[in-house]
Enzyme design. Structure first.
Site, PDB file in Angstrom:
ATOM      1  N   THR A  67      -7.113   1.683   1.552  1.00 14.22           N
ATOM      2  CA  THR A  67      -6.081   1.144   0.662  1.00 14.22           C
ATOM      3  C   THR A  67      -6.518  -0.209   0.104  1.00 14.22           C
ATOM      4  OG1 THR A  67      -4.208   2.231   1.677  1.00 14.22           O
ATOM      5  CG2 THR A  67      -3.822  -0.009   0.987  1.00 14.22           C
ATOM      6  N   GLY A  83       4.104   5.463   3.793  1.00 10.54           N
ATOM      7  CA  GLY A  83       3.619   4.521   4.810  1.00 10.54           C
ATOM      8  C   GLY A  83       4.184   3.131   4.599  1.00 10.54           C
ATOM      9  N   GLY A 124      -3.963  -0.137   6.942  1.00  5.14           N
ATOM     10  CA  GLY A 124      -4.177   0.562   8.204  1.00  5.14           C
ATOM     11  C   GLY A 124      -3.168   1.678   8.364  1.00  5.14           C
TER      12      GLY A 124
HETATM   13  N1  ASP Z   1      -1.429   1.631   5.043  1.00  4.25           N
HETATM   14  C1  ASP Z   1      -1.689   2.811   4.251  1.00  4.25           C
HETATM   15  C2  ASP Z   1      -0.678   3.877   4.614  1.00  4.25           C
HETATM   16  O1  ASP Z   1      -0.375   4.051   5.767  1.00  4.25           O
HETATM   17  C3  ASP Z   1      -3.052   3.347   4.436  1.00  4.25           C
HETATM   18  C4  ASP Z   1      -4.170   2.359   4.283  1.00  4.25           C
HETATM   19  O2  ASP Z   1      -4.039   1.177   4.550  1.00  4.25           O
HETATM   20  O3  ASP Z   1      -5.246   2.792   3.880  1.00  4.25           O
HETATM   21  O4  ASP Z   1      -0.225   4.570   3.727  1.00  4.25           O
END
Ligand code: ASP
Length: 304
Positions: free
Chosen positions: A169, A199, A221
């Protein structure tokens, strides 16, 4: 409220706290560096923090190396569902979108929610309709599909790989010359997520926060772990209680949450109103870049 004396602008970006395979290390660092340069240009021109954060996130959304916009991961059904958000400290306004389908530039729609509606979060068809009504966003599977995302989805579908901890992300936090702060982020979410799963990224206080006294923070994350702990707000609040200790506090929080959540990848970037910065993660990697004032941006790939 604007600062009476000009502040040295700061921009921090991240390219996610997930494991990055060795062949993608260079692209991840180059991408975050380019995003920092784009944001720094805006701040140098006395631009606003929200313009700088959006400029940086747009570079990363266009870069197929990252899980946002073009390059986003696929959900269980092989579809693209994006989440994005933005928040500014000056009036605590925020805007976010969740579950918006196959769009290259979701952060622009989040900004639209912040600037053109009385709401904070729009989901799915409603967010898409708002974007189309304003002529904002490049929609379509061709705008976001990459061979990398297709291969990752196939690997998991065929039981040849795990979907865990592939969190690349993107996000940016900015402090402008007037002392205003902004946080912005964009994601395709978690690989192989159930359709409709949302998320932390578009959730205020979890995936992002910006406040005139606390600062601005963006997380990355495993979203389920992050939103359970309201990480963005919690990190800013804790950093405010330990002036000069933001990096240590942020690192500690990431490690604690990761440990409680079976080693989930957790990361964050933050900037405080006085320019203090933290770039912290509990994960194998996190790509990052930092631009301060007129200085050439620094960038790198942090390892565990
Ligand atoms: N935090 C993001 C999610 O859970 C994923 C990521 O950070 O890559 O959707």
């Amino acid at each position: 409220m604007a600062s009476p004396v000009p502040v040295t602008p700061v921009l921090v970006v991240h390219g996610g706290s997930g494991r990055i395979s060795p062949e993608h290390h260079t692209a991840a660092v180059a991408g975050t560096h380019a995003a920092a340069v784009a944001g720094q240009w805006v701040l140098r021109d006395a631009g606003r923090c929200e313009d700088a954060a959006v400029a940086a996130v747009r570079v990363l959304e266009d870069d197929p190396a990252f899980n946002a916009g073009r390059g986003a991961c696929m959900n269980h059904d092989g579809e693209f569902e994006h989440d994005a958000a933005i928040m500014r400290s000056r009036d605590l306004r925020s805007g976010a979108v969740a579950g918006i389908r196959a769009i290259r530039d979701p952060v622009l729609v989040a900004r639209l929610v912040m600037e053109q509606t009385a709401h904070c979060l729009l989901v799915g068809a409603g967010a898409e309709a708002l974007a189309r009504a304003h002529g904002v966003g490049h929609f379509g599977r061709d705008e976001v599909w990459t061979a990398k995302a297709e291969a990752a989805h196939r690997e998991v579908r065929e039981g040849r790989g795990a979907a865990d901890n592939r969190a690349d992300t993107v996000g940016a936090v900015a402090l402008d010359r007037d002392g205003n702060l902004c946080a912005a982020g964009s994601t395709g979410g978690i690989l192989f997520k159930l359709p409709g799963r949302v998320g932390d990224t578009p959730l205020c206080g979890s995936g992002f926060y910006a406040h005139p006294v606390l600062g601005a923070c963006c997380t990355t994350g495993v979203g389920e772990a992050i939103l359970t702990h309201l990480l963005a707000h919690e990190a800013l609040r804790a950093a405010a209680q330990h002036p000069g200790g933001a990096q240590r506090i942020a690192q500690q929080l990431c490690a604690e949450i990761s440990a409680r959540w079976s080693g989930a990848a957790i990361g964050l970037i933050l900037v405080r109103p006085d320019g203090e910065v933290a770039i912290a993660h509990a994960s194998e990697h996190m790509s990052w870049a930092l631009a301060r004032g007129e200085m050439t941006p620094e960038s790198g790939l942090a390892y565990r």
